[in-house]
Design a protein around this motif. Structure first.
Motif, short mmCIF file in Angstrom:
data_model
loop_
_atom_site.label_atom_id
_atom_site.label_comp_id
_atom_site.label_asym_id
_atom_site.label_seq_id
_atom_site.Cartn_x
_atom_site.Cartn_y
_atom_site.Cartn_z
N ILE A 134 -21.18 23.53 7.05
CA ILE A 134 -19.90 24.20 7.26
C ILE A 134 -20.13 25.38 8.18
O ILE A 134 -20.97 26.26 7.89
N HIS A 135 -19.40 25.41 9.29
CA HIS A 135 -19.47 26.54 10.22
C HIS A 135 -18.22 27.39 10.03
O HIS A 135 -17.12 27.01 10.46
N GLU A 136 -18.39 28.54 9.37
CA GLU A 136 -17.28 29.42 9.04
C GLU A 136 -17.49 30.76 9.72
O GLU A 136 -18.24 31.61 9.23
N ASP A 137 -16.84 30.98 10.86
CA ASP A 137 -16.97 32.23 11.60
C ASP A 137 -18.44 32.57 11.81
O ASP A 137 -19.15 31.84 12.48
N ALA A 138 -18.90 33.66 11.19
CA ALA A 138 -20.28 34.12 11.38
C ALA A 138 -21.20 33.65 10.28
O ALA A 138 -22.25 34.25 10.03
N THR A 139 -20.84 32.54 9.61
CA THR A 139 -21.64 32.02 8.51
C THR A 139 -21.87 30.53 8.70
O THR A 139 -20.94 29.79 9.07
N LEU A 140 -23.10 30.09 8.44
CA LEU A 140 -23.44 28.69 8.44
C LEU A 140 -23.87 28.31 7.03
O LEU A 140 -24.78 28.92 6.47
N ILE A 141 -23.20 27.32 6.44
CA ILE A 141 -23.46 26.91 5.07
C ILE A 141 -24.06 25.52 5.07
O ILE A 141 -23.52 24.60 5.70
N CYS A 142 -25.16 25.38 4.37
CA CYS A 142 -25.82 24.10 4.21
C CYS A 142 -25.73 23.70 2.74
O CYS A 142 -26.16 24.47 1.86
N GLU A 143 -25.16 22.53 2.45
CA GLU A 143 -24.99 22.06 1.08
C GLU A 143 -25.58 20.67 0.92
O GLU A 143 -25.38 19.80 1.78
N VAL A 144 -26.30 20.48 -0.20
CA VAL A 144 -26.84 19.16 -0.53
C VAL A 144 -26.42 18.83 -1.96
O VAL A 144 -26.70 19.60 -2.88
N SER A 145 -25.74 17.71 -2.14
CA SER A 145 -25.24 17.28 -3.45
C SER A 145 -25.98 16.04 -3.90
O SER A 145 -26.39 15.21 -3.08
N ASP A 146 -26.16 15.92 -5.22
CA ASP A 146 -26.75 14.69 -5.78
C ASP A 146 -26.11 14.43 -7.12
O ASP A 146 -25.33 15.24 -7.64
N GLY A 147 -26.43 13.30 -7.74
CA GLY A 147 -25.78 12.85 -8.96
C GLY A 147 -26.39 13.39 -10.23
O GLY A 147 -25.94 13.03 -11.33
N SER A 148 -27.40 14.26 -10.16
CA SER A 148 -28.01 14.81 -11.36
C SER A 148 -27.37 16.15 -11.70
O SER A 148 -27.11 16.97 -10.82
N SER A 149 -27.12 16.36 -13.00
CA SER A 149 -26.53 17.63 -13.44
C SER A 149 -27.58 18.67 -13.78
O SER A 149 -27.25 19.78 -14.19
#
Length: 807
Positions: free
Chosen positions: A744-759
């Motif tokens: 996600i490129h939000e103005d002056a922030t770059l967000i890296c997200e990784v999701s998986d099926g384990s809680s």
């Protein structure tokens, strides 16, 4: 407990009921017949907890079949009646029918809301003591039969005189404490003295103003005498009261009393003038009120004795002579009293005194102070000086003089002047304390509310907060804006019941709790459940210090996601938010109300709503709608009309809403938060579904690097590759499919997200020297500005934020 021996044949049978301690069942009912307060004694009597009863019609507690139809006792009361007593059939929670004697008092709060306080004494018959019949030996020692109170401070006997004065029978009063029989500050003071008699065994004497039912205020001299058993132990107290007259002046004391004449407002100067107006010409030809200057921020002067020369401010003057010529100092001017003068001595000693103008203290004052020349010029022959004190704090003095009255002041006049001055001092002291507490509360509340709004790009936000009028006290309304992971933002609005420092302090604790719970990304319904538990614990703590009840609050929690343009909401007894669509239509979001916080065990429900970009959300507290002198539907229509009008900014929207709904300073706090939604479009968000295979880590790094090139963020590629590599590797190694990568490129922030099926939540640990793993999350924490995890319906998401400032 040692008891006087009683012959076996004369000893009454002692049952469990006779050993049961007395208690009072108490409830408060509003004018609509709804229960608003429920005491522990009431729960003990009828078996219902406060949660079962508060907010419900009182008629449901009646056993009669027609209870619901006629609305209960409160509906039977004649208009304008201030007190009711009688016997009603009540229904216990287990179905039993209980015939109880009830006494109800109607009173009106400072905010103008009328309520009924209903009490019922629950006690064994205390008229028989172990030493013999209590009324017989107790009244045998009483100089005048009036009333007998036992060791629990509860009435056990009242004579015909007390019944006639209060228009209540002994049966209606028996088992109740004096403040429950006649709610009045004088009753509280008299009960305090009754307790002192029981503890010390010494008689007490007091003077008080009593207002009989339906009559005018009368002045009574009260004696409280200990009643002892054969061993000399104090077992009861006899209250004897005589109506007083001013024998020295040969006239009755004013029967209109000063309660309705002094202290009609909380303004100190007005109260001082009311004191002077009361005294002239009733008891004096001249009355002068001089006050010490208040400490900074509305505080009181020092409580220590004030020796030597004293400077005070002339606050009020009243004379029988037109223009008050005796007062050489105008109202608002400074007056200086030399050492040893009667006013200076009165202020230092805290005692009133009567003087003849030939007394040494007065002649010395006239010789030393040119400002005292008026004493001789106007033929003054008698003077009184009375201190103004409250809670041990010296506030000033009142000087009374006579020149046209032929009789000199007597002790009865001094007694009346002291009572009037005490009344005025209490109001002045309370006014200054109210100013000080209001200032302190405002300072506390401002420090707890957000000083600035956090940086975020999901919402454009404007807020307003209006404290209640000073007479009502600052309350516990609050709001907050909390940035969350994934470019989301949480909006919170809440309302703590009550006013003052306690409500503001509770608000601060709740705001801290919400921020803590939001940081772990709990869903709104779970977050409110944790808040509910917190309120229950706080209520228990408050109950240990204050028997008036627990803490209550409402809350609305909203999470907006600019990627999906969806709002997730839950509320606990709070008004629902209003939405203005981009086309201009206004409506309330349909969010299940949920119970107010603090009831425990009741569920909250989360709902979702999709909001187009450019929608406006309005969150508010009930003070915004309750301030209007119309019904809720009209207030909502007015708010909708203000929100629907086009505006150039959200600040304009806020001001327009407040102007439309608040025609004067609100009696309750008002918090308003208006937010306009923004969206992150497809060119700012990219998502890849990954196979759960270690070989895809290199592909994930390459795809991320290529996307950064598209966004023109090549300088952030090195850190981003490391973050993607560690997070994807951990998801494949320790998580479950499916695995997904999102940037996600939000103005002056770059967000890296990784999701998986384990809680299973990630856990950062310190790797040992020869460990082959365990350093991934530590590396992520070092490289990212912020990182964390949030639960999902199926699995979890690990996220890391980078700041692009400087790239």
């Amino acid at each position: 407990m040692e008891r006087v021996p009683t012959p076996p044949g004369d000893r009454p049978e002692e049952t469990d009921a006779s050993r049961e301690p007395a208690y009072t069942a108490r409830a408060t009912i509003n004018e609509q017949g709804v229960v608003t307060e429920w005491s522990e004694g009431a729960s003990r009597l009828l078996g219902y907890s406060p949660a079962d009863v508060v907010g419900q019609p009182a008629a449901r507690l009646l056993a009669d079949a027609d209870a619901e139809a006629d609305g209960g006792a409160a509906r039977r009361l004649p208009a304008g009646q201030q007190r009711w007593s009688g016997t009603l059939a009540l229904r216990h929670r287990d179905g039993r029918r209980l015939e109880r004697a009830l006494l109800a008092h109607r009173w009106t709060s400072t905010g103008g809301n009328a309520k009924w306080s209903v009490v019922s004494a629950v006690a064994p018959d205390r008229r028989t003591a172990p030493d013999g019949p209590l009324p017989e030996w107790a009244f045998a020692q009483s100089p005048c039969f009036q009333a007998i109170f036992d060791e629990d401070l509860r009435l056990v006997r009242a004579n015909a005189g007390m019944e006639r004065t209060l228009s209540l029978t002994e049966a209606e009063m028996r088992g109740l404490r004096l403040p429950e029989i006649a709610p009045d500050p004088a009753s509280d003071e008299t009960e305090r003295r009754i307790r002192a008699v029981l503890e010390t065994g010494e008689a007490q004497h007091a003077s008080s103003f009593v207002r009989p039912a339906g009559g005018d205020e009368q002045v009574w001299s009260t004696s409280l005498d200990p009643l002892r058993d054969a061993d000399g132990r104090v077992r009861a107290v006899c209250l004897t009261a005589h109506e007083r007259t001013a024998a020295g002046a040969g006239r009755a004391l004013p029967d209109d009393g000063f309660g309705a004449l002094i202290g009609t407002t909380t303004d100190a100067s007005r109260t001082a003038q009311e004191l002077a107006d009361f005294a002239v010409p009733r008891i004096a030809d001249l009355a002068v009120v001089d006050l010490l200057e208040a400490a900074p921020r509305g505080g009181d002067p020092s409580a220590a004795a004030v020796p030597g020369q004293v400077t005070m401010s002339r606050t009020a003057v009243r004379s029988v002579l037109e223009g008050n010529p005796e007062s050489r100092v105008p109202v608002g001017g400074a007056t200086v009293y030399p050492p040893l003068s009667p006013p200076a001595d009165c202020l230092a000693s805290g005692r009133g005194a009567v003087y003849a103008t030939t007394d040494t203290a007065v002649t010395r004052w006239m010789a030393e102070d040119p400002g005292a020349a008026w004493i001789g010029e106007y033929g003054t022959h008698s003077m009184m000086v009375v201190p103004l004190r409250a809670d041990g704090v010296p506030l000033g003095v009142v000087l009374f003089s006579r020149q046209q009255h032929r009789e000199p002041f007597q002790q009865e006049d001094l007694w009346l002047a002291e009572r009037a001055a005490a009344r005025a001092a209490a109001v002045i002291h309370g006014s200054r304390r109210q100013v000080r507490e209001h200032t302190s509360t405002m300072t506390l509340q401002r420090s707890l509310l957000p000083q600035t709004l956090p940086d975020q790009s999901a919402l454009e936000i404007a807020t307003r907060y209006l404290p209640a009028a000073s007479e009502a006290g600052v309350g516990g309304d609050w709001f907050d804006v909390i940035p969350l992971s994934g470019a989301r933002v949480a909006l919170v609005v809440g309302d703590v019941v009550g006013h003052g420092i306690r409500a503001s302090a509770t608000m601060g604790r709740l705001r801290t709790a919400v921020r803590t719970l939001a940081d772990v990304d709990l869903p709104p319904d779970e977050l409110l459940t944790h808040l509910d538990d917190l309120i229950i614990h706080l209520s228990a703590d408050e109950a240990d210090r204050d028997s008036s009840g627990g803490i209550g609050t409402t809350c609305l929690y909203v999470v907006y996601d600019p990627v999906t343009r969806r709002c997730t909401l839950a509320r606990a007894g709070h008004p629902p938010p209003a939405v203005v669509s981009p086309e201009g239509s206004v409506y309330l979001l349909d969010v299940p109300a949920g119970p107010p916080l603090g009831l425990g065990g009741l569920p909250f429900e989360t709902v979702e709503a999709e909001l187009p970009e450019g929608s406006v959300l309005a969150l508010y507290t009930d003070g915004l709608l309750g301030a209007r002198e119309h019904d809720i539907d009209e207030a909502l229509d007015t708010m909708f009309a203000a929100l629907a009008r086009p505006a150039t900014s959200l600040d304009t929207v806020c001001d327009r809403v407040l102007t439309a709904l608040l025609t004067h300073r609100p009696e309750d706090d008002v918090a308003l938060l208006v937010a306009k939604t923004r969206a992150l479009h497809e060119d700012q968000v990219v998502v890849w579904d990954l196979e759960s295979d270690p070989s895809v880590v290199a592909d994930a790094r390459r795809q991320a690097t290529d996307q950064l090139t598209v966004w023109g963020l090549e300088e952030a590629a090195f850190v981003t590759e490391l973050l993607v590599s560690e997070l994807v590797t951990n998801a494949i190694r320790y998580g479950k499919p499916p695995v997904q990568l999102r940037l996600i490129h939000e103005d002056a922030t770059l967000i890296c997200e990784v999701s998986d099926g384990s809680s299973t939540a990630p856990h950062m640990r310190r790797a040992r020297t020869f460990d082959e793993g365990g350093r991934g999350l530590l590396l992520v924490a070092q490289l990212a500005q912020r990182w964390g995890s949030r639960p999902a319906a199926n699995g979890k998401t690990i996220w890391a934020e980078q700041s692009l400032v400087g790239f």
